[in-house]
Design a protein around this motif. Structure first.
Motif, PDB file in Angstrom:
ATOM      1  N   TRP A 176       0.810  -1.217   0.000  1.00 57.30           N
ATOM      2  CA  TRP A 176       0.000   0.000   0.000  1.00 57.30           C
ATOM      3  C   TRP A 176       0.846   1.271   0.000  1.00 57.30           C
ATOM      4  CZ3 TRP A 176       0.122   3.352   4.287  1.00 57.30           C
ATOM      5  CH2 TRP A 176       0.744   2.859   5.434  1.00 57.30           C
ATOM      6  N   TYR A 189       3.698   3.759  -1.513  1.00 58.39           N
ATOM      7  CA  TYR A 189       4.093   4.062  -2.893  1.00 58.39           C
ATOM      8  C   TYR A 189       5.503   3.555  -3.180  1.00 58.39           C
ATOM      9  CZ  TYR A 189       4.924   6.709  -7.180  1.00 58.39           C
ATOM     10  OH  TYR A 189       5.205   7.057  -8.483  1.00 58.39           O
ATOM     11  N   ALA A 200      -1.352   5.903  -2.507  1.00 53.39           N
ATOM     12  CA  ALA A 200      -2.676   5.580  -1.980  1.00 53.39           C
ATOM     13  C   ALA A 200      -2.819   6.129  -0.563  1.00 53.39           C
ATOM     14  CB  ALA A 200      -2.883   4.071  -1.975  1.00 53.39           C
ATOM     15  N   ASP A 201      -3.977   6.679  -0.278  1.00 55.30           N
ATOM     16  CA  ASP A 201      -4.285   7.168   1.063  1.00 55.30           C
ATOM     17  C   ASP A 201      -4.312   5.989   2.034  1.00 55.30           C
ATOM     18  OD1 ASP A 201      -5.566   9.219   2.973  1.00 55.30           O
ATOM     19  OD2 ASP A 201      -7.070   7.630   2.907  1.00 55.30           O
ATOM     20  N   SER A 202      -3.678   6.144   3.184  1.00 49.81           N
ATOM     21  CA  SER A 202      -3.558   5.024   4.118  1.00 49.81           C
ATOM     22  C   SER A 202      -4.911   4.576   4.668  1.00 49.81           C
ATOM     23  CB  SER A 202      -2.609   5.383   5.262  1.00 49.81           C
ATOM     24  OG  SER A 202      -3.087   6.517   5.976  1.00 49.81           O
ATOM     25  N   GLN A 217      -7.925   4.867   3.317  1.00 46.22           N
ATOM     26  CA  GLN A 217      -8.704   4.184   2.287  1.00 46.22           C
ATOM     27  C   GLN A 217      -8.050   2.868   1.869  1.00 46.22           C
ATOM     28  OE1 GLN A 217     -10.904   7.087  -0.550  1.00 46.22           O
ATOM     29  NE2 GLN A 217      -9.202   8.290   0.259  1.00 46.22           N
ATOM     30  N   SER A 218      -6.745   2.752   2.051  1.00 47.79           N
ATOM     31  CA  SER A 218      -6.068   1.474   1.812  1.00 47.79           C
ATOM     32  C   SER A 218      -6.543   0.436   2.822  1.00 47.79           C
ATOM     33  CB  SER A 218      -4.555   1.647   1.911  1.00 47.79           C
ATOM     34  OG  SER A 218      -4.051   2.447   0.859  1.00 47.79           O
ATOM     35  N   GLY A 236      -2.976   5.616  -5.754  1.00 45.04           N
ATOM     36  CA  GLY A 236      -4.051   6.533  -5.393  1.00 45.04           C
ATOM     37  C   GLY A 236      -4.949   6.961  -6.529  1.00 45.04           C
ATOM     38  N   SER A 237      -4.393   7.114  -7.732  1.00 42.53           N
ATOM     39  CA  SER A 237      -5.157   7.682  -8.840  1.00 42.53           C
ATOM     40  C   SER A 237      -5.429   6.650  -9.929  1.00 42.53           C
ATOM     41  CB  SER A 237      -4.387   8.854  -9.458  1.00 42.53           C
ATOM     42  OG  SER A 237      -3.109   8.431  -9.904  1.00 42.53           O
ATOM     43  N   ASN A 239      -7.769   6.318  -3.840  1.00 43.56           N
ATOM     44  CA  ASN A 239      -8.173   7.534  -3.138  1.00 43.56           C
ATOM     45  C   ASN A 239      -9.586   8.003  -3.485  1.00 43.56           C
ATOM     46  OD1 ASN A 239      -5.580   7.340  -2.244  1.00 43.56           O
ATOM     47  ND2 ASN A 239      -4.839   9.214  -3.171  1.00 43.56           N
TER      48      ASN A 239
END
Length: 307
Positions: free
Chosen positions: A60, A62, A76-78, A80-81, A117-118, A144
């Protein structure tokens, strides 16, 4: 030569600094720290719930080598991961485990999930949701955006879960190939990369496909019919079949229904393949997936806890 001697002298001084320390110096502690990041509660939860039972790793954080340098990727946002890891475990891994047994999941499920994230946007307007590599790794994009769709089952499927099921089909196919008769059903209707053009974006059901992407090639067609079936309620699947029906001049169903017949034949072959090759009942998988997805979107399954 002088530069070389100077460099060696500096290196010797650094080594001496690491191996000795006098009482006149401020500190004996090296300023060079380990590159390993300390495990968080999330890392410990992943180790317990993914690595230990299934030998599956969730990446998770980067990492450059897991991103595609052709696109603008972000970490990735932690939080939301954490949520996505819970959703994958509950609605995908554990659904297959309950339906087919833990040995099936351990053996065939991909061993690495990489979160970014994207989403990745292509020049032709298509959005890349995820990729699979070598039957071992799945890259999941757009993490994200999860909070925007996690309470809507159709969106959750569209952006995340169908990608996992689709790529898992490819992994299973690499182990045991599906019957060649599948590709003969709509052999002349595959259009390669033209599937995303205006001519093929609509009406694909009447041509014998469950999605526009199914029209690309036979291998993607098989993955699409299985993954689409797994995430579709009986009502949703019935709606797909109804779109395949051709009407005559009187607005009644025509005598010949090539699209409907093709979809039904493809699904029959897919079900038989899973039953004979892996002793897996796709109907049971579908029922469990839908039940568990409903638990997620209605909030009865906690996707935030780490204990």
């Amino acid at each position: 030569m002088k530069k070389k001697i100077l460099a060696l002298s500096l290196l010797a001084a650094v080594v001496a600094g690491f191996t000795s320390c006098s009482k006149d110096e401020l500190s004996c502690e090296s300023v060079i720290k380990s590159s390993k990041t300390a495990d968080t509660e999330f890392d410990k939860w992943l180790h317990k719930n993914f690595l230990m039972p299934y030998n599956i790793q969730i990446q998770w954080r980067y990492e450059d080598n897991e991103s595609d340098m052709s696109y603008y990727d972000i970490p990735a946002d932690s939080a939301q991961s954490v949520e996505l890891a819970h959703i994958i475990k509950y609605t995908c891994i554990e659904a297959y485990t309950e339906a087919a047994g833990i040995d099936f999941t351990r053996r065939y499920f991909p061993k690495l999930f990489s979160f970014l994230g994207s989403f990745e946007y292509e020049n032709n307007g298509n959005i890349k949701l995820g990729t699979a590599e070598g039957g071992k790794k799945i890259r999941l994009l757009g993490v994200n955006h999860l909070d925007n769709v996690k309470n809507n089952r159709e969106y959750l499927d569209e952006f995340y879960l169908k990608t996992i099921h689709h790529e898992f089909v490819h992994i299973v196919n690499q182990t045991k190939d599906y019957p060649r008769e599948f590709g003969k059903i709509t052999a002349t209707a595959y259009v390669n990369d033209s599937w995303s053009s205006d001519a093929y974006r609509d009406g694909f059901e009447k041509r014998g496909f469950v999605s526009a992407y199914s029209q690309k090639e036979e291998r993607e067609d098989f993955a699409e019919i299985v993954s689409t079936y797994i995430i579709s309620t009986p009502e949703q699947w019935k709606a797909i079949l109804e779109k395949a029906i051709i009407l005559d001049a009187n607005n009644n169903p025509a005598k010949e229904q090539p699209g409907l017949t093709a979809i039904e034949k493809k699904l029959e072959i897919a079900k038989r393949y899973y039953k004979e090759a892996f002793k897996v009942d796709l109907d049971k998988v579908r029922d469990l997936v839908i039940e568990r997805e409903n638990d997620v979107v209605n909030g009865s399954y906690n996707i935030k806890k780490l204990n």
